[in-house]
Design a protein around this motif. Structure first.
Motif, short mmCIF file in Angstrom:
data_model
loop_
_atom_site.label_atom_id
_atom_site.label_comp_id
_atom_site.label_asym_id
_atom_site.label_seq_id
_atom_site.Cartn_x
_atom_site.Cartn_y
_atom_site.Cartn_z
N SER A 299 0.83 -1.22 0.00
CA SER A 299 0.00 0.00 0.00
C SER A 299 0.86 1.26 0.00
O SER A 299 0.41 2.32 0.44
N SER A 303 -2.65 6.52 1.17
CA SER A 303 -2.67 6.98 2.56
C SER A 303 -3.04 5.83 3.49
O SER A 303 -3.53 4.78 3.05
N ALA A 304 -2.83 6.04 4.78
CA ALA A 304 -3.18 5.03 5.77
C ALA A 304 -4.67 4.72 5.72
O ALA A 304 -5.07 3.55 5.83
N ALA A 305 -5.49 5.73 5.54
CA ALA A 305 -6.94 5.52 5.50
C ALA A 305 -7.33 4.70 4.28
O ALA A 305 -8.13 3.75 4.37
N GLU A 306 -6.74 5.05 3.12
CA GLU A 306 -7.04 4.28 1.91
C GLU A 306 -6.56 2.84 2.04
O GLU A 306 -7.23 1.90 1.59
N ALA A 308 -6.25 1.10 4.79
CA ALA A 308 -7.13 0.37 5.71
C ALA A 308 -8.43 -0.02 5.02
O ALA A 308 -8.94 -1.14 5.19
N ALA A 309 -8.96 0.89 4.22
CA ALA A 309 -10.21 0.60 3.50
C ALA A 309 -10.01 -0.54 2.50
O ALA A 309 -10.83 -1.46 2.40
N GLU A 310 -8.90 -0.48 1.77
CA GLU A 310 -8.62 -1.53 0.79
C GLU A 310 -8.38 -2.87 1.49
O GLU A 310 -8.81 -3.92 1.01
N ARG A 311 -7.71 -2.82 2.63
CA ARG A 311 -7.46 -4.06 3.38
C ARG A 311 -8.79 -4.71 3.79
O ARG A 311 -8.98 -5.92 3.63
N ARG A 327 3.39 -1.95 6.64
CA ARG A 327 2.54 -0.95 7.30
C ARG A 327 1.83 -1.54 8.52
O ARG A 327 1.74 -0.90 9.58
N ASP A 328 1.30 -2.76 8.36
CA ASP A 328 0.48 -3.37 9.42
C ASP A 328 1.27 -4.36 10.27
O ASP A 328 0.75 -4.86 11.28
#
Lengths: 350, 350
Positions: A299, A303-306, A308-311, A327-328
């Motif tokens: 990713s 961004s972090a938000a994008e 997280a949403a994709e995850r 990242r995670d």
């Protein structure tokens, strides 16, 4: 003498073209003195590669007097040594008596000028991709109770090696006997063993993969680094040779968010991830039971938000664990491997 | 000086192991003086290879005084030069001043003893498989109006080359501008050009296939010789690299009646032909429209009646033209190519 590496990334100090350098500063930081890129002098690896923290970027050889090895830190398609780099390579050998290490298809040790210079200087030319593999895959003697997990993906240069290393390291932290099987130049530089499969003569690629499996199957779990993709018109054969040669019971499917076209062949669109999953499972299951047990997300462009949403989206689509190991953290994929191992129904005959 | 070839098949004068010799006597009979196999002295190629008529089998070099080239007439897995053959090869070079041609992975010209002998004798060592291909497939500049027909199959050594040559020759007899694209050692010996794809460095196999397409696409129809199979654990990557590199719009699916296990990996059963058709069409259609337009049957192990029954069965199963190009003649497949060409709906973009 320990390696004190200077990574030459002239004009290419970014995560994609400079992936060899990026992964050396990520996993071998204690051996890396700095990067060499006159266009980025004074900046740091962390700023430009997203890893490596304050590892400095030098503008000239002389700014890194402690370096004793020059590493060509890029992996361009075709693996050619950039013409503009010849001067600095020769200077490193001749004046600085440095060893030179490269993972390209053009071999340093086939270049008369480099060879002559290294002979005079008494230094080494190390070609990670050079090999004389001539073993044919036979599917004999493969241990059914060694779990072979293979990272595969939707394109090249999306982080299959990183996912493999992170899962292997995560398993070791949990006390499991895991081993990373390197199949490309950067992985070999990091792990210190492995075979450069894309540079093996075509008839022997699956044999070379099988040879590594046979050599390391005393470990409980092998994490086999993937190469290319089954839809890449230039490299799909390397991908399939490796898939059939390493005979995995489990796959981790890797992709990069936002990657739309095949790297190097931009006229070919990358199909949906579900098709990749189907293709890999179909081709692997020709020979033994094998399934995708998790998804590795790259990713880095969002961004972090994008991310997280994709995850969340990809976990829902496939009903599988999924994470960006950088990242995670890799825990979700490490858990997936441990749970799959515990299931025990993967001990099928070959 | 014209080639007057003596084919060394010592102990292997049979159609499978001796396929290089068999196809040289089939397609280059005017250049073949005889075979050399001390275990079969006095017999003929026709008796043992099923082709070549009264081409004689000699027991010693001296029985073929007019031969000026020794050809290693076998293609063993792994491509190694049999140790027992070194004496006769050296004798041919040293005493008879013969050139030596081979299509193996072990190169004559890398063998110090052969090289030294040939230098003294002033003769040539010709390694058909030796190459330095380093082109990456890019899918650029491929002509949409050149029809690329690719022979694929359910295993290696089942006659894909023969089907390609026979269809190409049949098209030429009908006045069409067809060209056989050789991708293996025997095809190259016959056609006089081509590239030995299984001996190209893995990253460049599809590039080498594409290069041949680009070079010969001024012809109306190309018949591209297939290699291996998608289910062969040792060679599937060569098969896929070639399939993606030559970008065919049409496939001819080849199989041998009675072949049950993968050659060289007998633990792997060959799946039903319908699965092969599906796999090849799926993998080819990732990049352009492509379909199987006919079936090439190799019926050499069965009687005429059994062959006819199987031909009828497979035609009914797939609803496609099917024939054994050697037993039945290639007309049905030649017609299939001409009809597909006339349809015109294969001019898709790449």
């Amino acid at each position: 003498m320990p390696r004190r590496m200077l990574c030459l990334t002239e004009g290419h100090t970014e995560p994609h073209a400079g992936k060899t350098a990026a992964n050396l500063v990520r996993y071998k930081r204690e051996e890396v003195v700095g990067l060499l890129d006159s266009t980025q002098r004074g900046r740091t690896a962390g700023e430009l590669l997203g890893t490596g923290g304050d590892v400095p970027i030098f503008g000239t050889l002389d700014e890194a007097p402690e370096a004793n090895m020059l590493v060509l830190g890029i992996a361009p398609p075709g693996g050619k040594i950039p013409q503009a780099w010849r001067g600095v390579i020769l200077d490193a050998i001749t004046r600085r008596k440095m060893d030179v290490m490269a993972g390209l298809h053009d071999f340093l040790s086939d270049d008369p000028e480099f060879v002559a210079a290294a002979k005079v200087a008494g230094t080494k030319l190390i070609d990670i991709r050079k090999n004389n593999e001539k073993t044919i895959a036979r599917r004999k003697g493969i241990r059914p109770d060694c779990l072979r997990v293979h990272t595969v993906g939707h394109d090249c240069s999306i982080g299959k090696m990183v996912v493999s290393v992170e899962i292997a390291n995560g398993l070791k932290r949990r006390g499991r006997d895991a081993k990373f099987i390197a199949t490309g130049q950067t992985g070999i530089m990091i792990e210190g063993d492995g075979l450069p499969l894309d540079c093996v003569v075509a008839d022997f690629v699956s044999g070379a993969a099988e040879k590594m499996i046979l050599e390391h199957q005393h470990h409980e779990i092998l994490l086999v680094e993937g190469q290319g993709s089954l839809v890449h018109p230039s490299y799909s054969g390397v991908t399939l040779s490796l898939l059939h040669g390493c005979a995995p019971q489990a796959l981790v499917l890797c992709y990069e968010i936002g990657r739309e076209c095949v790297t190097g062949v931009e006229s070919v669109k990358i199909p949906p991830l579900a098709l990749h999953k189907q293709l890999f499972e179909t081709m692997a299951n020709l020979h033994q039971k094998c399934e995708v047990i998790g998804i590795g997300i790259n990713s880095r462009r969002v961004s972090a938000a994008e991310a997280a949403a994709e995850r969340a989206r990809v976990k829902a689509e496939f009903g599988l664990p999924a994470c960006d190991v950088l990242r995670d953290g890799p825990d979700e994929l490490v858990d997936a491997v441990i749970q799959f191992h515990a299931r025990g129904d993967w001990h099928g005959p070959l």
